[in-house]
Motif scaffolding. Structure first.
Motif, PDB file in Angstrom:
ATOM      1  N   SER A  96      36.622  31.001  44.278  1.00 36.22           N
ATOM      2  CA  SER A  96      35.945  31.207  45.553  1.00 36.22           C
ATOM      3  C   SER A  96      35.005  32.401  45.450  1.00 36.22           C
ATOM      4  CB  SER A  96      36.958  31.411  46.683  1.00 36.22           C
ATOM      5  OG  SER A  96      37.859  32.438  46.359  1.00 36.22           O
ATOM      6  N   PHE A 146      31.930  34.841  47.619  1.00 37.08           N
ATOM      7  CA  PHE A 146      31.539  35.273  48.960  1.00 37.08           C
ATOM      8  C   PHE A 146      30.373  36.248  48.881  1.00 37.08           C
ATOM      9  CE2 PHE A 146      35.317  33.432  50.720  1.00 37.08           C
ATOM     10  CZ  PHE A 146      36.241  33.532  49.690  1.00 37.08           C
ATOM     11  N   LEU A 155      31.146  39.217  56.513  1.00 38.97           N
ATOM     12  CA  LEU A 155      31.082  37.985  55.727  1.00 38.97           C
ATOM     13  C   LEU A 155      29.947  37.095  56.244  1.00 38.97           C
ATOM     14  CD1 LEU A 155      32.384  36.146  53.560  1.00 38.97           C
ATOM     15  CD2 LEU A 155      33.844  35.232  55.368  1.00 38.97           C
ATOM     16  N   TYR A 207      32.493  27.423  47.353  1.00 36.84           N
ATOM     17  CA  TYR A 207      33.660  27.119  46.541  1.00 36.84           C
ATOM     18  C   TYR A 207      33.374  26.118  45.426  1.00 36.84           C
ATOM     19  CZ  TYR A 207      36.067  29.260  50.491  1.00 36.84           C
ATOM     20  OH  TYR A 207      36.478  30.135  51.463  1.00 36.84           O
ATOM     21  N   GLY A 267      36.912  35.603  44.353  1.00 36.67           N
ATOM     22  CA  GLY A 267      38.335  35.477  44.614  1.00 36.67           C
ATOM     23  C   GLY A 267      39.092  35.015  43.389  1.00 36.67           C
ATOM     24  N   TYR A 268      40.277  35.552  43.216  1.00 34.58           N
ATOM     25  CA  TYR A 268      41.148  35.158  42.130  1.00 34.58           C
ATOM     26  C   TYR A 268      42.436  34.622  42.714  1.00 34.58           C
ATOM     27  CZ  TYR A 268      37.804  37.577  39.275  1.00 34.58           C
ATOM     28  OH  TYR A 268      36.647  37.959  38.663  1.00 34.58           O
ATOM     29  N   ASN A 269      43.169  33.888  41.918  1.00 33.95           N
ATOM     30  CA  ASN A 269      44.351  33.218  42.442  1.00 33.95           C
ATOM     31  C   ASN A 269      45.429  34.188  42.897  1.00 33.95           C
ATOM     32  OD1 ASN A 269      43.319  30.674  42.096  1.00 33.95           O
ATOM     33  ND2 ASN A 269      44.060  30.499  40.001  1.00 33.95           N
ATOM     34  N   GLN A 270      45.436  35.374  42.311  1.00 33.61           N
ATOM     35  CA  GLN A 270      46.550  36.284  42.562  1.00 33.61           C
ATOM     36  C   GLN A 270      46.462  36.908  43.948  1.00 33.61           C
ATOM     37  OE1 GLN A 270      46.690  39.520  39.826  1.00 33.61           O
ATOM     38  NE2 GLN A 270      48.495  40.460  40.712  1.00 33.61           N
ATOM     39  N   GLY A 271      47.262  36.420  44.867  1.00 31.59           N
ATOM     40  CA  GLY A 271      47.465  37.067  46.153  1.00 31.59           C
ATOM     41  C   GLY A 271      46.266  37.196  47.048  1.00 31.59           C
ATOM     42  N   GLY A 272      45.290  36.293  46.902  1.00 33.82           N
ATOM     43  CA  GLY A 272      44.150  36.345  47.796  1.00 33.82           C
ATOM     44  C   GLY A 272      43.216  37.515  47.540  1.00 33.82           C
ATOM     45  N   LYS A 273      43.341  38.132  46.375  1.00 34.88           N
ATOM     46  CA  LYS A 273      42.532  39.305  46.073  1.00 34.88           C
ATOM     47  C   LYS A 273      41.078  38.949  45.820  1.00 34.88           C
ATOM     48  CE  LYS A 273      44.157  42.138  43.012  1.00 34.88           C
ATOM     49  NZ  LYS A 273      44.841  42.629  41.790  1.00 34.88           N
ATOM     50  N   LEU A 274      40.208  39.873  46.173  1.00 36.33           N
ATOM     51  CA  LEU A 274      38.786  39.771  45.887  1.00 36.33           C
ATOM     52  C   LEU A 274      38.387  40.900  44.955  1.00 36.33           C
ATOM     53  CD1 LEU A 274      37.208  39.111  49.412  1.00 36.33           C
ATOM     54  CD2 LEU A 274      37.619  37.448  47.592  1.00 36.33           C
ATOM     55  N   PHE A 322      34.919  42.913  44.056  1.00 35.29           N
ATOM     56  CA  PHE A 322      33.576  43.121  44.593  1.00 35.29           C
ATOM     57  C   PHE A 322      32.641  43.663  43.527  1.00 35.29           C
ATOM     58  CE2 PHE A 322      33.806  42.570  49.188  1.00 35.29           C
ATOM     59  CZ  PHE A 322      35.179  42.498  49.383  1.00 35.29           C
TER      60      PHE A 322
END
Lengths: 112, 111
Positions: free
Chosen positions: B32, B34, B46, B51, B92-99, B101
């Protein structure tokens, strides 16, 4: 109005003092995040929480602490152990598992 | 180390022109992407999410994603002085909704 509030907008502290920054959201989001932004820089993740009573360290957690006792609230404490605490602190929230994060207005902390 | 890279700018365009902002990322597993707009002294807002490969249009904004090249861009058509801000790319990465920047690109639209 749904949203994220952070208080205060500006905060001044003397070196050696701990300070707690407030973050509250009424979006019914499960996940909450704390970032730090320095001039001319992107955002760096300090701590995040996916669920009440659970949180994980981000990339720059040293010198910071958090709690997540309520879904709506995720306060950040900047301790005296943080070497360079002066920065713009941003709180964000998202639906659990969703990367779309929404930010509060931020708190600008100055430590002298 | 997952990285997101942007040209820091400043990028200066005349009013009415197309502004093109670019971003590359290091992790092929990213799902993902953004774009956030940040006015001076304010928090990020945002403005676009994308995606899947291709273009996504929303008003004057178009996000473009090329996963093979690990590249995402934001085009702003008919640029206005009110578009002058710093634009942050986030991945975005899969781990815990982390972004993660990027450092942001400063855009200046001259009347």
């Amino acid at each position: 109005d749904g949203g994220i509030t952070q208080s205060p907008k500006y905060l001044f502290r003397k070196e050696g003092q701990n300070v707690t920054l407030s973050c509250e959201q009424n979006l019914n989001h499960d996940a909450m995040y704390w970032y730090r932004q320095d001039p001319g820089q992107g955002l760096r993740l300090i701590y995040y929480s996916q669920i009440v009573n659970d949180f994980q360290k981000g990339d720059i957690a040293e010198g910071y602490s958090v709690s997540r006792e309520k879904k709506e609230s995720f306060p950040l404490t900047v301790t005296s152990a943080q070497k360079n605490p002066t920065a713009f602190y941003l709180c964000a929230s998202s639906i659990k598992g969703d990367h779309e994060q929404y930010f509060g207005p931020g708190t600008r902390l100055t430590v002298t | 180390q997952k990285e997101v890279e942007q040209n820091s700018g400043p990028l200066s365009v005349p009013e009415g022109a197309i502004a093109s902002l670019n971003c590359t990322y290091s992790d092929r597993g990213s799902q993902s992407f953004f774009w956030y707009r940040q006015y001076s002294g304010k928090s990020p807002e945002l403005i676009m999410s994308i995606y899947s490969n291709g273009d996504k249009e929303d008003g004057r904004f178009t996000a473009q994603l090329n996963k093979a090249s690990q590249y995402v861009s934001l085009l702003i058509r008919d640029s206005q002085p009110s578009d002058s801000a710093t634009y942050l790319c986030a991945v975005g990465y899969n781990q815990g909704g982390k972004l993660i920047f990027g450092q942001g690109t400063e855009l200046s639209v001259k009347p």
